[in-house]
Motif scaffolding. Structure first.
Motif, PDB file in Angstrom:
ATOM      1  N   GLY A  37       5.343 -39.554  35.555  1.00  0.00           N
ATOM      2  CA  GLY A  37       5.159 -40.212  34.351  1.00  0.00           C
ATOM      3  C   GLY A  37       4.362 -39.349  33.578  1.00  0.00           C
ATOM      4  N   THR A  38       4.684 -39.962  32.137  1.00  0.00           N
ATOM      5  CA  THR A  38       3.897 -39.324  31.157  1.00  0.00           C
ATOM      6  C   THR A  38       3.466 -40.501  30.103  1.00  0.00           C
ATOM      7  OG1 THR A  38       5.328 -37.294  31.223  1.00  0.00           O
ATOM      8  CG2 THR A  38       4.094 -37.619  28.997  1.00  0.00           C
ATOM      9  N   VAL A  39       2.285 -40.638  29.549  1.00  0.00           N
ATOM     10  CA  VAL A  39       1.625 -41.568  28.927  1.00  0.00           C
ATOM     11  C   VAL A  39       1.453 -40.864  27.704  1.00  0.00           C
ATOM     12  CG1 VAL A  39      -0.317 -43.156  28.217  1.00  0.00           C
ATOM     13  CG2 VAL A  39       0.409 -42.564  30.553  1.00  0.00           C
ATOM     14  N   PHE A  40       2.060 -41.232  26.275  1.00  0.00           N
ATOM     15  CA  PHE A  40       1.760 -40.917  24.943  1.00  0.00           C
ATOM     16  C   PHE A  40       1.105 -41.933  24.139  1.00  0.00           C
ATOM     17  CE2 PHE A  40       6.370 -39.530  26.774  1.00  0.00           C
ATOM     18  CZ  PHE A  40       6.140 -38.344  26.185  1.00  0.00           C
ATOM     19  N   PHE A  41       0.168 -41.199  23.344  1.00  0.00           N
ATOM     20  CA  PHE A  41      -0.513 -41.933  22.195  1.00  0.00           C
ATOM     21  C   PHE A  41       0.737 -42.411  21.255  1.00  0.00           C
ATOM     22  CE2 PHE A  41      -3.647 -38.865  23.282  1.00  0.00           C
ATOM     23  CZ  PHE A  41      -4.763 -39.648  23.358  1.00  0.00           C
ATOM     24  N   ALA A  42       0.341 -43.616  20.749  1.00  0.00           N
ATOM     25  CA  ALA A  42       1.282 -44.514  19.747  1.00  0.00           C
ATOM     26  C   ALA A  42       0.470 -45.126  18.838  1.00  0.00           C
ATOM     27  CB  ALA A  42       2.563 -45.207  20.498  1.00  0.00           C
ATOM     28  N   GLY A  43      -0.254 -44.766  18.018  1.00  0.00           N
ATOM     29  CA  GLY A  43      -1.071 -45.217  17.115  1.00  0.00           C
ATOM     30  C   GLY A  43      -2.394 -45.811  17.898  1.00  0.00           C
ATOM     31  N   GLY A  44      -2.641 -47.090  17.889  1.00  0.00           N
ATOM     32  CA  GLY A  44      -3.642 -47.501  18.747  1.00  0.00           C
ATOM     33  C   GLY A  44      -3.274 -47.878  20.017  1.00  0.00           C
ATOM     34  N   GLY A  45      -2.216 -47.758  20.671  1.00  0.00           N
ATOM     35  CA  GLY A  45      -1.800 -48.015  21.791  1.00  0.00           C
ATOM     36  C   GLY A  45      -1.091 -47.177  22.566  1.00  0.00           C
ATOM     37  N   PHE A  46      -0.452 -47.221  23.532  1.00  0.00           N
ATOM     38  CA  PHE A  46       0.234 -46.058  24.340  1.00  0.00           C
ATOM     39  C   PHE A  46       1.708 -46.485  24.807  1.00  0.00           C
ATOM     40  CE2 PHE A  46      -4.385 -46.055  25.440  1.00  0.00           C
ATOM     41  CZ  PHE A  46      -4.649 -44.821  24.996  1.00  0.00           C
ATOM     42  N   VAL A  47       2.483 -45.636  24.820  1.00  0.00           N
ATOM     43  CA  VAL A  47       3.838 -45.689  25.591  1.00  0.00           C
ATOM     44  C   VAL A  47       3.909 -44.876  26.991  1.00  0.00           C
ATOM     45  CG1 VAL A  47       6.399 -45.117  25.197  1.00  0.00           C
ATOM     46  CG2 VAL A  47       4.831 -46.097  23.200  1.00  0.00           C
ATOM     47  N   VAL A  49       6.112 -43.543  29.953  1.00  0.00           N
ATOM     48  CA  VAL A  49       7.599 -43.450  30.555  1.00  0.00           C
ATOM     49  C   VAL A  49       7.112 -43.060  32.017  1.00  0.00           C
ATOM     50  CG1 VAL A  49       9.577 -41.700  30.516  1.00  0.00           C
ATOM     51  CG2 VAL A  49       8.478 -42.363  28.436  1.00  0.00           C
ATOM     52  N   VAL A  50       7.624 -44.019  32.700  1.00  0.00           N
ATOM     53  CA  VAL A  50       7.420 -43.908  34.217  1.00  0.00           C
ATOM     54  C   VAL A  50       8.509 -44.405  35.127  1.00  0.00           C
ATOM     55  CG1 VAL A  50       6.448 -46.170  34.463  1.00  0.00           C
ATOM     56  CG2 VAL A  50       5.895 -44.362  35.953  1.00  0.00           C
ATOM     57  N   GLY A  51       8.787 -43.743  36.047  1.00  0.00           N
ATOM     58  CA  GLY A  51       9.861 -43.955  37.239  1.00  0.00           C
ATOM     59  C   GLY A  51      11.257 -44.092  36.861  1.00  0.00           C
ATOM     60  N   SER A  52      12.135 -44.797  37.187  1.00  0.00           N
ATOM     61  CA  SER A  52      13.500 -45.203  36.587  1.00  0.00           C
ATOM     62  C   SER A  52      13.678 -46.548  36.477  1.00  0.00           C
ATOM     63  CB  SER A  52      14.119 -44.173  37.552  1.00  0.00           C
ATOM     64  OG  SER A  52      15.604 -44.452  37.434  1.00  0.00           O
ATOM     65  N   GLY A  53      14.611 -46.797  35.737  1.00  0.00           N
ATOM     66  CA  GLY A  53      15.261 -48.157  35.525  1.00  0.00           C
ATOM     67  C   GLY A  53      16.479 -48.435  35.867  1.00  0.00           C
ATOM     68  N   GLY A  54      16.941 -47.329  36.704  1.00  0.00           N
ATOM     69  CA  GLY A  54      18.331 -47.355  37.208  1.00  0.00           C
ATOM     70  C   GLY A  54      19.371 -46.862  36.288  1.00  0.00           C
ATOM     71  N   GLU A  55      20.615 -46.916  36.273  1.00  0.00           N
ATOM     72  CA  GLU A  55      21.451 -46.359  35.467  1.00  0.00           C
ATOM     73  C   GLU A  55      21.413 -46.697  33.951  1.00  0.00           C
ATOM     74  OE1 GLU A  55      26.271 -46.764  34.999  1.00  0.00           O
ATOM     75  OE2 GLU A  55      25.421 -46.677  37.206  1.00  0.00           O
ATOM     76  N   ARG A  56      20.868 -47.752  33.448  1.00  0.00           N
ATOM     77  CA  ARG A  56      20.957 -48.170  31.977  1.00  0.00           C
ATOM     78  C   ARG A  56      19.642 -48.250  31.523  1.00  0.00           C
ATOM     79  NH1 ARG A  56      22.125 -53.319  30.461  1.00  0.00           N
ATOM     80  NH2 ARG A  56      21.843 -52.569  28.240  1.00  0.00           N
ATOM     81  N   GLY A  57      18.629 -47.759  32.425  1.00  0.00           N
ATOM     82  CA  GLY A  57      17.302 -47.885  32.029  1.00  0.00           C
ATOM     83  C   GLY A  57      16.661 -49.243  31.766  1.00  0.00           C
ATOM     84  N   GLY A  58      15.459 -49.576  31.450  1.00  0.00           N
ATOM     85  CA  GLY A  58      14.737 -50.894  31.087  1.00  0.00           C
ATOM     86  C   GLY A  58      15.111 -51.289  29.848  1.00  0.00           C
ATOM     87  N   ASN A  59      14.757 -52.596  29.836  1.00  0.00           N
ATOM     88  CA  ASN A  59      15.044 -53.311  28.212  1.00  0.00           C
ATOM     89  C   ASN A  59      13.717 -53.509  27.707  1.00  0.00           C
ATOM     90  OD1 ASN A  59      16.348 -54.355  26.150  1.00  0.00           O
ATOM     91  ND2 ASN A  59      16.616 -56.223  27.167  1.00  0.00           N
ATOM     92  N   ALA A  60      13.388 -52.762  26.482  1.00  0.00           N
ATOM     93  CA  ALA A  60      12.079 -53.223  25.628  1.00  0.00           C
ATOM     94  C   ALA A  60      12.542 -52.732  24.151  1.00  0.00           C
ATOM     95  CB  ALA A  60      11.145 -52.006  26.224  1.00  0.00           C
ATOM     96  N   ALA A  61      11.498 -52.847  23.396  1.00  0.00           N
ATOM     97  CA  ALA A  61      11.496 -52.494  22.189  1.00  0.00           C
ATOM     98  C   ALA A  61      10.413 -52.202  21.650  1.00  0.00           C
ATOM     99  CB  ALA A  61      11.900 -53.865  21.245  1.00  0.00           C
ATOM    100  N   LEU A  62      10.062 -51.040  20.803  1.00  0.00           N
ATOM    101  CA  LEU A  62       8.795 -50.525  20.145  1.00  0.00           C
ATOM    102  C   LEU A  62       8.864 -50.730  18.699  1.00  0.00           C
ATOM    103  CD1 LEU A  62       8.723 -47.215  22.093  1.00  0.00           C
ATOM    104  CD2 LEU A  62       7.686 -49.196  22.686  1.00  0.00           C
ATOM    105  N   TRP A  63       7.563 -51.131  18.389  1.00  0.00           N
ATOM    106  CA  TRP A  63       7.279 -51.423  16.847  1.00  0.00           C
ATOM    107  C   TRP A  63       6.358 -50.130  16.379  1.00  0.00           C
ATOM    108  CZ3 TRP A  63       3.340 -52.452  13.420  1.00  0.00           C
ATOM    109  CH2 TRP A  63       3.726 -53.032  12.298  1.00  0.00           C
ATOM    110  N   LEU A  64       6.485 -49.298  15.631  1.00  0.00           N
ATOM    111  CA  LEU A  64       5.757 -48.228  15.449  1.00  0.00           C
ATOM    112  C   LEU A  64       5.545 -47.958  13.940  1.00  0.00           C
ATOM    113  CD1 LEU A  64       7.192 -45.436  17.634  1.00  0.00           C
ATOM    114  CD2 LEU A  64       5.457 -46.762  18.249  1.00  0.00           C
TER     115      LEU A  64
END
Length: 125
Positions: A37-47, A49-64
């Motif tokens: 895994g890798t943790v990124f700075f994203a303004g006042g929060g973090f993103v 990327v860890v593990g695997s969500g399978g073939e399609r990946g996980g479902n989420a949305a980011l507001w940057l």
């Protein structure tokens, strides 16, 4: 509930491809790395990327929130990323564009224009 910190966890289909997208294409700075895994700075929060969500990946949305939406979109276009919509002023008064990461996670890029209520200091006195 007393929240001290938070981050968005993404479980991609391909960890290396998604990590490269957030690091190299979006240019997010690495906060820390660990096996798997890798943790990124994203303004006042973090993103994270860890593990695997399978073939399609996980479902989420980011507001940057970005300082200059036009410059951000131009920079992404130079890297081969076309916005799916925008940049444009939305009915709620924010300037927005959206792109997707390699797993299709929607990333909303937002510039808060001068005079928008989000720029008003609501603290009393």
């Amino acid at each position: 509930m007393d929240v001290l910190s938070s981050r968005v966890l993404l479980h991609p289909a391909d960890n290396e491809v998604t990590t490269a997208f957030y690091r190299d294409t979006l240019g997010l700075a690495v906060y820390r790395e660990f096996p798997g895994g890798t943790v990124f700075f994203a303004g006042g929060g973090f993103v994270e990327v860890v593990g695997s969500g399978g073939e399609r990946g996980g479902n989420a949305a980011l507001w940057l929130q970005v300082r200059d939406l036009a410059a951000t979109v131009a920079e992404l276009r130079e890297k081969g990323v076309e916005p799916e919509n925008g940049p444009r002023r939305e009915p709620w008064g924010l300037d927005e564009a959206s792109v997707s990461d390699p797993d299709g996670v929607r990333i909303v890029l937002v510039e808060v224009p001068e005079g928008h209520p989000l720029r008003v200091d609501v603290r009393s006195g």
